[in-house]
Design an enzyme around this catalytic site. Structure first.
Site, PDB file in Angstrom:
ATOM      1  N   LYS A  22       0.872  -1.188   0.200  1.00 30.90           N
ATOM      2  CA  LYS A  22       0.097  -0.155   0.050  1.00 30.90           C
ATOM      3  C   LYS A  22       0.790   1.248   0.203  1.00 30.90           C
ATOM      4  O   LYS A  22       0.520   2.250  -0.684  1.00 30.90           O
ATOM      5  CB  LYS A  22      -0.820  -0.033   1.232  1.00 30.90           C
ATOM      6  CG  LYS A  22      -1.692   1.292   1.412  1.00 30.90           C
ATOM      7  CD  LYS A  22      -2.612   1.236   2.784  1.00 30.90           C
ATOM      8  CE  LYS A  22      -1.660   1.710   4.012  1.00 30.90           C
ATOM      9  NZ  LYS A  22      -1.690   2.902   4.052  1.00 30.90           N
ATOM     10  N   ASN A  23       1.717   1.404   1.001  1.00 34.58           N
ATOM     11  CA  ASN A  23       2.699   2.603   0.977  1.00 34.58           C
ATOM     12  C   ASN A  23       3.666   2.881  -0.092  1.00 34.58           C
ATOM     13  O   ASN A  23       4.211   3.741  -0.163  1.00 34.58           O
ATOM     14  CB  ASN A  23       3.538   2.438   2.521  1.00 34.58           C
ATOM     15  CG  ASN A  23       2.444   2.740   3.636  1.00 34.58           C
ATOM     16  OD1 ASN A  23       1.255   3.127   3.252  1.00 34.58           O
ATOM     17  ND2 ASN A  23       2.943   2.648   4.715  1.00 34.58           N
ATOM     18  N   ARG A  92      -5.073  10.448   4.271  1.00 37.55           N
ATOM     19  CA  ARG A  92      -4.118  11.437   4.673  1.00 37.55           C
ATOM     20  C   ARG A  92      -2.947  11.431   3.457  1.00 37.55           C
ATOM     21  O   ARG A  92      -2.523  12.273   3.067  1.00 37.55           O
ATOM     22  CB  ARG A  92      -3.046  11.277   5.701  1.00 37.55           C
ATOM     23  CG  ARG A  92      -4.109  11.638   6.981  1.00 37.55           C
ATOM     24  CD  ARG A  92      -3.013  11.106   8.417  1.00 37.55           C
ATOM     25  NE  ARG A  92      -2.187  11.947   8.136  1.00 37.55           N
ATOM     26  CZ  ARG A  92      -1.911  13.265   8.518  1.00 37.55           C
ATOM     27  NH1 ARG A  92      -3.202  13.888   8.957  1.00 37.55           N
ATOM     28  NH2 ARG A  92      -0.862  13.945   8.401  1.00 37.55           N
ATOM     29  N   ARG A 121      -0.109  14.323  13.628  1.00 40.29           N
ATOM     30  CA  ARG A 121       0.443  14.147  12.136  1.00 40.29           C
ATOM     31  C   ARG A 121       0.474  15.462  11.325  1.00 40.29           C
ATOM     32  O   ARG A 121      -0.432  15.683  10.147  1.00 40.29           O
ATOM     33  CB  ARG A 121      -0.320  13.318  11.458  1.00 40.29           C
ATOM     34  CG  ARG A 121      -0.169  11.699  12.192  1.00 40.29           C
ATOM     35  CD  ARG A 121      -0.701  10.711  11.473  1.00 40.29           C
ATOM     36  NE  ARG A 121      -0.018  10.242  10.424  1.00 40.29           N
ATOM     37  CZ  ARG A 121      -0.240   9.045   9.614  1.00 40.29           C
ATOM     38  NH1 ARG A 121      -1.497   8.498   9.975  1.00 40.29           N
ATOM     39  NH2 ARG A 121       0.432   8.833   8.752  1.00 40.29           N
ATOM     40  N   PRO A 122       1.288  16.475  11.376  1.00 42.44           N
ATOM     41  CA  PRO A 122       1.309  17.724  10.740  1.00 42.44           C
ATOM     42  C   PRO A 122       1.966  17.378   9.232  1.00 42.44           C
ATOM     43  O   PRO A 122       2.664  16.555   9.383  1.00 42.44           O
ATOM     44  CB  PRO A 122       2.120  18.780  11.546  1.00 42.44           C
ATOM     45  CG  PRO A 122       3.227  17.762  12.396  1.00 42.44           C
ATOM     46  CD  PRO A 122       2.224  16.657  12.729  1.00 42.44           C
ATOM     47  N   VAL A 123       1.853  18.490   8.486  1.00 43.33           N
ATOM     48  CA  VAL A 123       2.803  18.408   7.093  1.00 43.33           C
ATOM     49  C   VAL A 123       3.616  19.434   6.830  1.00 43.33           C
ATOM     50  O   VAL A 123       3.636  19.877   5.743  1.00 43.33           O
ATOM     51  CB  VAL A 123       1.702  18.202   6.049  1.00 43.33           C
ATOM     52  CG1 VAL A 123       1.045  16.591   5.948  1.00 43.33           C
ATOM     53  CG2 VAL A 123       0.504  19.135   5.922  1.00 43.33           C
ATOM     54  N   ASP A 124       4.006  20.204   8.217  1.00 42.13           N
ATOM     55  CA  ASP A 124       5.028  21.025   7.929  1.00 42.13           C
ATOM     56  C   ASP A 124       6.179  21.044   7.071  1.00 42.13           C
ATOM     57  O   ASP A 124       6.415  22.112   6.404  1.00 42.13           O
ATOM     58  CB  ASP A 124       5.094  21.866   9.380  1.00 42.13           C
ATOM     59  CG  ASP A 124       5.714  20.870  10.148  1.00 42.13           C
ATOM     60  OD1 ASP A 124       5.195  19.737  10.205  1.00 42.13           O
ATOM     61  OD2 ASP A 124       6.766  21.009  10.959  1.00 42.13           O
ATOM     62  N   LEU A 125       6.651  20.013   7.142  1.00 37.58           N
ATOM     63  CA  LEU A 125       7.912  19.473   6.382  1.00 37.58           C
ATOM     64  C   LEU A 125       7.781  19.667   4.888  1.00 37.58           C
ATOM     65  O   LEU A 125       8.511  19.880   4.272  1.00 37.58           O
ATOM     66  CB  LEU A 125       8.517  18.383   7.056  1.00 37.58           C
ATOM     67  CG  LEU A 125       8.942  18.393   8.468  1.00 37.58           C
ATOM     68  CD1 LEU A 125       9.526  17.107   9.070  1.00 37.58           C
ATOM     69  CD2 LEU A 125      10.235  19.500   8.917  1.00 37.58           C
ATOM     70  N   ASP A 304       4.231   0.811  12.212  1.00 40.63           N
ATOM     71  CA  ASP A 304       3.165  -0.195  11.461  1.00 40.63           C
ATOM     72  C   ASP A 304       2.933  -1.602  12.036  1.00 40.63           C
ATOM     73  O   ASP A 304       1.989  -2.208  11.531  1.00 40.63           O
ATOM     74  CB  ASP A 304       3.134   0.088  10.124  1.00 40.63           C
ATOM     75  CG  ASP A 304       2.730   1.518   9.736  1.00 40.63           C
ATOM     76  OD1 ASP A 304       2.262   2.141  10.392  1.00 40.63           O
ATOM     77  OD2 ASP A 304       3.097   1.610   8.250  1.00 40.63           O
TER      78      ASP A 304
END
Ligand code: UD1
Length: 416
Positions: A22-23, A92, A121-125, A304
């Site tokens: 999946k990933n 996400r 779970r931020p996406v700042d990076l 995981d």
């Protein structure tokens, strides 16, 4: 809402083929946005997350033909570089379209993913990296609006190892002007699989698999045929289930090289494991011994697989410490495992799991994807019937879990 009903107490035995990862499939599908030529991806797992990614790409105007485990995508005409909230909120990984869109079309509007059951779970990076490459980014009404005439290569240091962050920036850098260096990059096998696909599309990438990835931008990428790597988390889940039930299972088409951390811990639990080429054989003759694990970015023990190892430890001999270092709220399964009689204390980011002789079946609720997998494992070993509610979480990441476990002898059924 669909549920799984499991009659516990059977040893898993037999052979099962590992599905595509999946990933790896999700970023590779998003990579089709980088080229105007058709891309054919095989070994794509049939999962809800994959269907969501395909729907998202179609909504943008990508032509998609899907046959069983193969998907052909043609992103020649993209009507709108837009990822709406209604799809992003269900997955996400939709954020993986941001980098490719802004790199090829100079503009993207992608919904911010919002909260998540396992942590902030931020996406700042992702945003910082694209900004460093010259994108102008504004957050407007819950959307990331990114614009750039052409991205420019630069040196980007990520202070936290992020898998999709590395993938997003690596994809964007493929079409940037000049060279991008990603420092403290994720080393996960799925990042390597994506890089291999991009290289086959004409990208100039070096260092994937290490923590420094160098990408020399090119003006265009070509079409490609690529087979997705096998899923190491699905493989690890089957192995943990086999060990917990004292079974004997053979995995074919397994990603043997990327299973080291998990196989090492299963051996410590007492399993006999033989791994060669793409086959892994596990047999577990006795009750498992408690094994402590600490999650870490690859090649460390994968977050995981944390929930599945808590499940294994609930019936092991002794006490295990399971420490989660990647996500701050990833112990939702503990409450549910307690309903089956598990004895687990939470101390900060560590679960102290006291192994019991047996668990007893009950009705439990799935809370996220891997938490659900841990409940399946616990249900397989518990006496009596376990009913797992909200299994749409499982369907996001495991292909036909009930029939595949059924082939291994599990008494498991999907009920309405
Ligand atoms: C990916 C996997 C997920 C796995 C996770 C960690 C996919 C589709 N999903 O998720 O199954 O559990 O890696 O192996 O591949 N972080 C930041 N800022 C950012 C991005 C991340 O602070 O911009 C933090 C996260 O909150 C987390 C850590 O970095 O604490 C790692 O997260 P990350 O690797 O980004 O996870 P995902 O890529 O979302």
């Amino acid at each position: 809402m669909q549920k799984l009903s499991i009659q516990g107490g059977t040893r898993l035995a037999g052979e099962v083929r590992v599905a595509g990862a999946k990933n790896a499939a999700l970023p590779i599908l998003a990579a089709c946005l980088l080229t105007a030529a058709p891309v054919r991806i095989s070994n794509v797992p049939q999962l809800n997350d994959v269907r969501t990614m395909v729907k998202l790409l179609q909504r943008m105007g990508v032509a998609v033909e899907a046959h069983a485990h193969a998907v052909t995508l043609d992103a020649r005409h993209v009507a709108e570089p837009f990822a709406p909230y209604d799809l992003v909120k269900t997955m996400r990984a939709s954020i993986l379209t941001l980098g490719p869109l802004v790199a090829r079309f100079g503009e993207a509007r992608v919904s911010l993913p919002g909260g998540c059951a396992i942590g902030e779970r931020p996406v700042d990076l992702h945003i910082k990296g694209l900004t460093a490459m010259g994108a102008e980014i504004a957050i407007e009404s819950g959307y990331i609006h990114a614009k750039a005439r052409r991205l420019e290569g630069t040196r980007i240091f990520m202070d936290t190892v992020t898998v999709t962050g590395t993938e997003n920036l690596m994809m964007a850098a493929c079409l940037a002007q000049g060279t991008t260096v990603l420092e403290n990059a994720a080393r996960e096998p799925e990042v390597i699989d994506l890089a291999r696909c991009l290289v086959a599309m004409g990208a100039k990438i070096r260092g994937h698999g290490s923590d420094v990835i160098t990408i020399e931008g090119v003006s265009a990428l070509f079409g490609v045929e690529h087979a997705v790597m096998p899923d190491r988390i699905e493989a690890g889940t089957f192995l943990a289930a086999a060990a917990a039930t004292r079974g004997e299972v053979t995995l074919t088409g397994a990603p043997v090289e990327s299973l080291d951390a998990v196989m090492e811990k299963l051996r410590e639990a007492g399993a006999r494991i033989e791994a060669a080429d793409s086959t892994v054989r596990l047999s577990m003759a006795a009750r498992p011994k408690a094994v402590s694990v600490r999650t870490a970015p690859h090649p460390g023990f994968p977050t995981d697989m944390q929930a599945q190892f808590i499940a294994l430890n609930t019936v092991a001999e002794g006490t295990a410490l399971v420490t989660e270092t990647i996500f701050e709220n990833r112990f939702m399964h503990v409450q549910e495992l307690r309903r089956l009689g598990a004895h687990i204390d939470i101390q900060g980011n560590t679960a102290v799991v006291h192994g019991m002789e047996a668990l007893a079946g009950a009705t439990v609720m799935a809370t996220d994807l891997r938490a659900s997998a841990s409940l399946v494992i616990a249900g397989l070993v518990a006496d009596g019937t376990t009913v797992i509610d909200r299994i749409y979480h499982l369907d996001r990441g495991y292909e036909h879990i009930e029939s595949r476990l059924g082939e291994l002898g599990a008494r498991i059924a999907r009920v309405a």
